[in-house]
Motif scaffolding. Structure first.
Motif, PDB file in Angstrom:
ATOM      1  N   CYS A 174       0.827  -1.210   0.000  1.00  0.00           N
ATOM      2  CA  CYS A 174       0.000   0.000   0.000  1.00  0.00           C
ATOM      3  C   CYS A 174       0.859   1.256   0.000  1.00  0.00           C
ATOM      4  O   CYS A 174       0.552   2.248  -0.676  1.00  0.00           O
ATOM      5  CB  CYS A 174      -0.931   0.005   1.206  1.00  0.00           C
ATOM      6  SG  CYS A 174      -2.286  -1.195   1.089  1.00  0.00           S
ATOM      7  N   CYS A 177       2.264   1.943  -3.380  1.00  0.00           N
ATOM      8  CA  CYS A 177       1.265   2.558  -4.242  1.00  0.00           C
ATOM      9  C   CYS A 177       1.177   4.057  -3.992  1.00  0.00           C
ATOM     10  O   CYS A 177       1.138   4.859  -4.944  1.00  0.00           O
ATOM     11  CB  CYS A 177      -0.098   1.904  -4.031  1.00  0.00           C
ATOM     12  SG  CYS A 177      -1.375   2.492  -5.170  1.00  0.00           S
ATOM     13  N   TRP A 196       6.588   1.213  -8.435  1.00  0.00           N
ATOM     14  CA  TRP A 196       5.523   0.200  -8.433  1.00  0.00           C
ATOM     15  C   TRP A 196       6.028  -1.214  -8.725  1.00  0.00           C
ATOM     16  O   TRP A 196       5.314  -2.198  -8.474  1.00  0.00           O
ATOM     17  CB  TRP A 196       4.477   0.545  -9.491  1.00  0.00           C
ATOM     18  CG  TRP A 196       3.223   1.148  -8.965  1.00  0.00           C
ATOM     19  CD1 TRP A 196       2.544   0.790  -7.853  1.00  0.00           C
ATOM     20  CD2 TRP A 196       2.476   2.219  -9.572  1.00  0.00           C
ATOM     21  NE1 TRP A 196       1.416   1.562  -7.705  1.00  0.00           N
ATOM     22  CE2 TRP A 196       1.355   2.446  -8.742  1.00  0.00           C
ATOM     23  CE3 TRP A 196       2.648   2.989 -10.711  1.00  0.00           C
ATOM     24  CZ2 TRP A 196       0.403   3.419  -9.029  1.00  0.00           C
ATOM     25  CZ3 TRP A 196       1.695   3.956 -10.999  1.00  0.00           C
ATOM     26  CH2 TRP A 196       0.597   4.172 -10.172  1.00  0.00           C
ATOM     27  N   GLU A 209      -3.976  -5.033  -2.724  1.00  0.00           N
ATOM     28  CA  GLU A 209      -2.895  -5.000  -3.699  1.00  0.00           C
ATOM     29  C   GLU A 209      -2.582  -6.412  -4.194  1.00  0.00           C
ATOM     30  O   GLU A 209      -2.699  -7.367  -3.434  1.00  0.00           O
ATOM     31  CB  GLU A 209      -1.635  -4.371  -3.076  1.00  0.00           C
ATOM     32  CG  GLU A 209      -1.789  -2.918  -2.672  1.00  0.00           C
ATOM     33  CD  GLU A 209      -1.857  -1.980  -3.880  1.00  0.00           C
ATOM     34  OE1 GLU A 209      -1.665  -2.443  -5.019  1.00  0.00           O
ATOM     35  OE2 GLU A 209      -2.125  -0.793  -3.661  1.00  0.00           O
ATOM     36  N   ARG A 212      -5.197  -2.644  -6.678  1.00  0.00           N
ATOM     37  CA  ARG A 212      -5.303  -1.176  -6.632  1.00  0.00           C
ATOM     38  C   ARG A 212      -4.200  -0.533  -7.460  1.00  0.00           C
ATOM     39  O   ARG A 212      -4.449   0.356  -8.287  1.00  0.00           O
ATOM     40  CB  ARG A 212      -5.229  -0.708  -5.181  1.00  0.00           C
ATOM     41  CG  ARG A 212      -5.328   0.803  -5.003  1.00  0.00           C
ATOM     42  CD  ARG A 212      -5.545   1.166  -3.548  1.00  0.00           C
ATOM     43  NE  ARG A 212      -5.584   2.609  -3.351  1.00  0.00           N
ATOM     44  CZ  ARG A 212      -4.577   3.328  -2.883  1.00  0.00           C
ATOM     45  NH1 ARG A 212      -3.442   2.725  -2.536  1.00  0.00           N
ATOM     46  NH2 ARG A 212      -4.682   4.626  -2.738  1.00  0.00           N
ATOM     47  N   SER A 213      -2.977  -0.983  -7.261  1.00  0.00           N
ATOM     48  CA  SER A 213      -1.855  -0.410  -8.007  1.00  0.00           C
ATOM     49  C   SER A 213      -2.009  -0.643  -9.499  1.00  0.00           C
ATOM     50  O   SER A 213      -1.713   0.235 -10.317  1.00  0.00           O
ATOM     51  CB  SER A 213      -0.532  -1.008  -7.515  1.00  0.00           C
ATOM     52  OG  SER A 213      -0.195  -0.509  -6.250  1.00  0.00           O
TER      53      SER A 213
END
Length: 993
Positions: A174, A177, A196, A209, A212-213
């Motif tokens: 997180c 990100c 990333w 994750e 989301r990324s």
């Protein structure tokens, strides 16, 4: 209404909490968590209540219900203040971790004043300081608030990112990100992608994750020229967030990605799959994120001129793209305005405007194997079976529309001329006439050359009958031809009556294939029916008089075709002579009367008959003569079929390169004609097979999907789905797992699949393939759920116990892999019971041996007894197979069993028993030869024997003798690849010695 019985003790409560924790986030889990809090309160003990409240807060947080999460946390905080001793170290850690959850939840609610947000962060900082906890998590939340509000985040970022992580910091994935998003915000896509990298590669992950990324990284990847990587991550990332209310924003960014890469039709498909998010997302911030992505897509579709397309939207009404776009725009603008009012800035509206105004980044990026354009959606292809059946005709009609006569009498005459000639554009004429006749204001022309209205109706029925037969719907074809014959009789068209009835006879013979008595051989039933149909057509022709030459030619073609199909069905070479005789009769008649289409048909039939008789060179010679004739005399639309047959013949002669050349040329020529007239689907399918022979699997995959696309547009949905299934399997074989899953998801989302209209066994095959793909993609949980569901459904297939045995055996192995050995044993028992009805010796043996291996591997000595029981059962299967004369594809079942005994005993530390079993397996295998196939298994058995003896039994000398001898033998036989692991193990033993 309660969803589960109320726990009567704290033990029952904790058990219920554990079970609920295993459920996916959503309404069911949340309601159960609420009930368990009520139950916990009745025990008047703080610890059970703390656990229940923690479970409820998690359900609210990941169920996208931010309004309730802070309320639950307030109760937890009160309990902590009043009874701190009730919180052990683990509970205390969870409590302070979740301060961040509350900060996120409050930020997502525009009705919460900005001052309250800042006050909560102050509370968090004070609590952390009082507990002696590091403040990095606090500064992380302060940074996220600064970004959300639209303040300059530079200082806040440095205060957070420059501090050392603590046990209460967000997980590594997180935080990566957030750091990457900071780089994106300042315009440094390259640096963002470097940050990333660990998350996108799957090295760092968590609940949210890498999904989301991935959603945020898609556009930076496109902007930096990494379109293929973006495509790959879109397929994997979308699957991880679809239909999930707590990841609505991620879904919105995937929709935006589709809109900006020329994949608007796919975007609409994904929107339909996520229609639940319109009503199930309670977080206003997530709603804003989702709706903005939806609007990007809808604006793009509307801008391309498709605002009238139907689209999935809010429940309760039907939506078009334009209507939903307006609705979403209003809601999105309203949400952004509410956040801006709360924050005192225009940040949210500004970010929304940037997304909405972004121009497409690529004209076209092929995201999925099954690609459809907006024009296809507009033509009704997505509407299901009915739309698909009309698409092939629509394609033909659109091609010839500009050449169709405008005047009705001329159009009718042209249609009949084309029909008599066998011209492909007859379809377009009939399609246009069908539309005109269906109009309320249709007036039939008073023209003797056109004939009465009833004759035109008969013509249209005949065309519909031919299309039904091409789809394999022979029963409908029979009815339509018979109805047409009756109308032709009314119209005073005796030639057409005879032809329609002859067509009905042949279609009836095809339809009778599935209607034989129980125990009758289907091929024999069909062959007999075709012989009867041939005789009946001969009688029809003999009884008729004064038939037009084109009708005589058609009847001769039907006679020859009936006998040709009989030869193909029966495989009886005694039937070949009469086919040649009929083909010769047809060719002579057609040549005499100048019927070029029927001359070509006769020569095609002769070539096919030579091929069925096994004389491929003669077949090639015949097709070469036909090719020359078509080049000079036509008809040109027969060339693609002739080249297609020549390509198949060359493939039969094992000249794949020549086959590819013929098929590719046939496909090139086919582009000038309607796909259904020149069998474009078959050309693509044959090219796919040829490409596999040539070692070009990616090209084969392209042709498979194009073949299926053509069939789907022509209404041949079963054929299309079977071909798509083959394409998905090829993807899996090539390691393109996400492509396979995406293709299967698209198919399983079709309206006729969801509505139960497609054959249930075909759907089950698609689901089984998807389950295998999920397993190959390491999504064990999803794969297990699908396998278990399929095993339960297939248990009711009384007519096909063998398939149930296969599915149940695979399910048992998946359950065992997941550590659910009791369930695995139950399902394996069902597989054995089905195997008793329809033996699947090798499959069941593999299943039992794999259960034994997994037991020993996961449970060690504790699992030995159960593992040996599985192997004993596998031994009984091997005995039964031997008694039945069964020959396995590879090694014998006894050899495989001995090898598995070796592995099982090695896993539990019984090394002497393991070595004895492996030596037995080697004896059963025998020494390898120069041929391919058995050397690999023999080498692996030697390797494992060497490892057991040299490493675990600490007897390196005899192990080295074994390994060196094996390396020498394999080298002499040319099996160099198989030598490598043996040589590597020998080197390890020498180094350690």
């Amino acid at each position: 209404m309660p969803t589960a019985p109320h726990p009567q003790s704290t033990d029952e409560l904790f058990h219920a909490l554990r079970e609920n924790h295993q459920l996916p986030y959503g309404r069911t889990r949340t309601v159960t968590a609420e009930e368990l809090v009520d139950a916990a309160e009745r025990f008047a003990e703080p610890v059970p209540l703390i656990h229940a409240l923690l479970e409820l807060q998690e359900a609210y947080t990941y169920g996208s219900d931010p309004r309730k999460s802070p309320v639950v946390f307030a109760r937890l905080l009160t309990l902590f203040d009043e009874q701190p001793d009730a919180f052990d170290e683990r509970l205390r850690a969870q409590l302070f971790w979740r301060f961040k959850w509350v900060a996120n939840a409050l930020r997502a609610l525009p009705e919460i004043p900005l001052a309250s947000l800042r006050q909560w962060l102050t509370e968090m900082r004070d609590r952390y300081e009082k507990e002696g906890l590091g403040l990095q998590p606090y500064y992380g939340q302060a940074y996220q608030l600064a970004v959300h509000v639209g303040e300059d985040p530079t200082l806040a970022y440095e205060l957070w990112a420059g501090r050392r992580r603590t046990p209460h910091s967000d997980c590594e994935a997180c935080e990566i990100c957030e750091r990457a998003l900071y780089r994106v915000a300042v315009g440094d896509d390259e640096r963002a992608l470097e940050v990333w990298a660990p998350v996108l590669a799957g090295k760092e992950s968590c609940q949210e994750e890498p999904a989301r990324s991935v959603s945020y990284a898609l556009l930076p990847l496109l902007r930096t020229g990494h379109a293929d990587r973006a495509r790959e991550l879109h397929l994997a990332g979308y699957r991880a967030c679809r239909r999930n209310p707590s990841m609505a924003g991620e879904v919105g960014r995937h929709l935006e990605f589709c809109a900006l890469t020329g994949n608007e039709a796919r975007g609409l498909e994904l929107l339909a799959e996520n229609r639940n998010l319109f009503d199930e997302v309670d977080s206003p911030l997530d709603q804003l994120d989702f709706l903005t992505g939806v609007e990007v897509l809808l604006r793009r579709v509307e801008g391309l001129g498709h605002g009238g397309l139907p689209v999935a939207g809010y429940a309760g009404r039907a939506w078009t793209v334009a209507g939903l776009c307006a609705e979403v725009r209003g809601r999105g603008d309203g949400l952004a305005a509410r956040f801006d009012t709360r924050n005192g800035t225009s940040a949210q509206s500004g970010r929304r405007t940037v997304r909405l105004d972004r121009a497409p980044l690529l004209d076209a990026l092929e995201l999925a194997l099954r690609t459809r354009g907006l024009d296809e959606l507009a033509s009704g292809d997505a509407a299901g079976v009915a739309g698909a059946r009309g698409a092939g005709v629509a394609a033909s009609a659109s091609r010839a529309a500009s050449a169709l006569p405008e005047k009705l009498p001329e159009l009718i005459r042209r249609a009949r001329e084309f029909y008599e000639e066998g011209h492909p554009d007859a379809r377009a004429c009939w399609a246009r006439l069908r539309d005109l006749v269906a109009a309320r204001d249709y007036a039939h022309p008073e023209d003797p050359a056109v004939g009465p209205y009833v004759r035109l109706c008969a013509d249209l029925l005949s065309d519909e009958a031919y299309r039904a037969a091409e789809r394999g719907d022979y029963a409908s074809a029979v009815d339509l031809h018979e109805e047409a014959a009756g109308l032709y009789e009314d119209a005073g068209a005796p030639d057409d009556v005879v032809l329609a009835r002859a067509c009905a006879l042949l279609a009836a013979a095809e339809a009778a294939e599935a209607a034989g008595e129980d125990g009758e051989d289907e091929a024999e039933v069909k062959a007999a029916g075709l012989a009867d149909a041939h005789a009946a057509v001969v009688r029809l022709q003999e009884e008729a008089s004064g038939l037009a030459p084109y009708v005589e030619g058609r009847l001769l073609r039907l006679r020859a075709s009936a006998l040709g199909v009989r030869l193909q069905t029966s495989g009886d070479q005694a039937h070949a002579a009469v086919v040649f005789a009929e083909a010769d009769l047809l060719q002579e008649f057609a040549t005499r009367h100048g019927l070029t289409t029927q001359v070509s048909g006769a020569m095609l039939l002769r070539a096919g008959t030579y091929a069925l008789s096994g004389d491929l060179p003669a077949a090639v010679a015949e097709i070469d003569a036909l090719r020359d004739r078509l080049a000079s005399d036509g008809p040109a639309w027969h060339l693609p079929r002739a080249l297609g047959l020549r390509g198949r013949l060359q493939l039969g002669l094992r000249d794949a390169a020549a086959a590819h050349a013929d098929l590719a040329e046939g496909l090139r020529l086919a582009a000038a004609w309607p796909a259904d007239a020149v069998d474009t689907s078959r050309l693509h399918a044959d090219l796919a097979q040829t490409c596999l022979h040539l070692g070009r699997p990616d090209e084969a995959l392209t042709h498979l999907t194009r073949s299926a696309d053509v069939d789907l547009r022509d209404g041949k949905r079963v054929d299309a789905f079977c071909t798509y299934s083959n394409a998905a399997q090829l993807c899996l074989d090539l390691g393109r797992i996400e492509d396979s899953i995406a293709l299967l998801d698209s198919l399983l989302g079709e309206p006729d699949v969801i509505g139960g209209e497609l054959d249930d066994r075909l759907v089950a095959q698609l689901r089984l393939l998807r389950a295998r793909a999920l397993h190959a993609g390491d999504d064990l949980k999803a794969a297990t759920a699908e396998f278990v569901a399929l095993a339960a459904e297939s248990a009711g297939w009384d007519d096909d116990p063998g398939s149930h045995a296969m599915i149940a055996a695979e399910t048992a192995m998946i359950l065992a892999e997941a550590g659910e050995f009791d369930r695995a044993g139950e399902v394996a028992g069902r597989a054995l019971a089905a195997h008793a009805l329809s033996p699947r010796y090798e499959l069941i043996s593999n299943c039992l041996r794999e259960l034994a291996r997994l037991r020993a591997q996961q449970q060690g000595p504790d699992g030995l007894a159960a593992a040996l029981a599985h192997l004993d059962e596998a031994g009984r299967v091997a005995d039964a197979a031997r008694a039945a004369g069964f020959q396995p594809v590879g090694r014998s079942l006894e050899t495989a069993l001995a090898y598995e005994h070796g592995r099982v005993h090695a896993y539990v530390g019984a090394y002497e028993d393991a070595l004895a079993a492996l030596e037995k397996a080697l004896a059963l295998l025998g020494e390898p030869g120069a041929e391919e196939g058995g050397a690999g298994e023999w080498a692996e058995c030697v390797r494992l024997s060497g490892a057991v003896e040299g490493i675990y039994l600490e007897r390196p000398a005899p192990a080295l003798v074994r390994l060196d001898a094996a390396v020498a033998r394999l080298t002499a036989l040319g099996h160099l690849e198989e030598c490598d692991p043996l040589a590597s193990l020998a080197a390890q033993l020498r180094d350690e010695g």
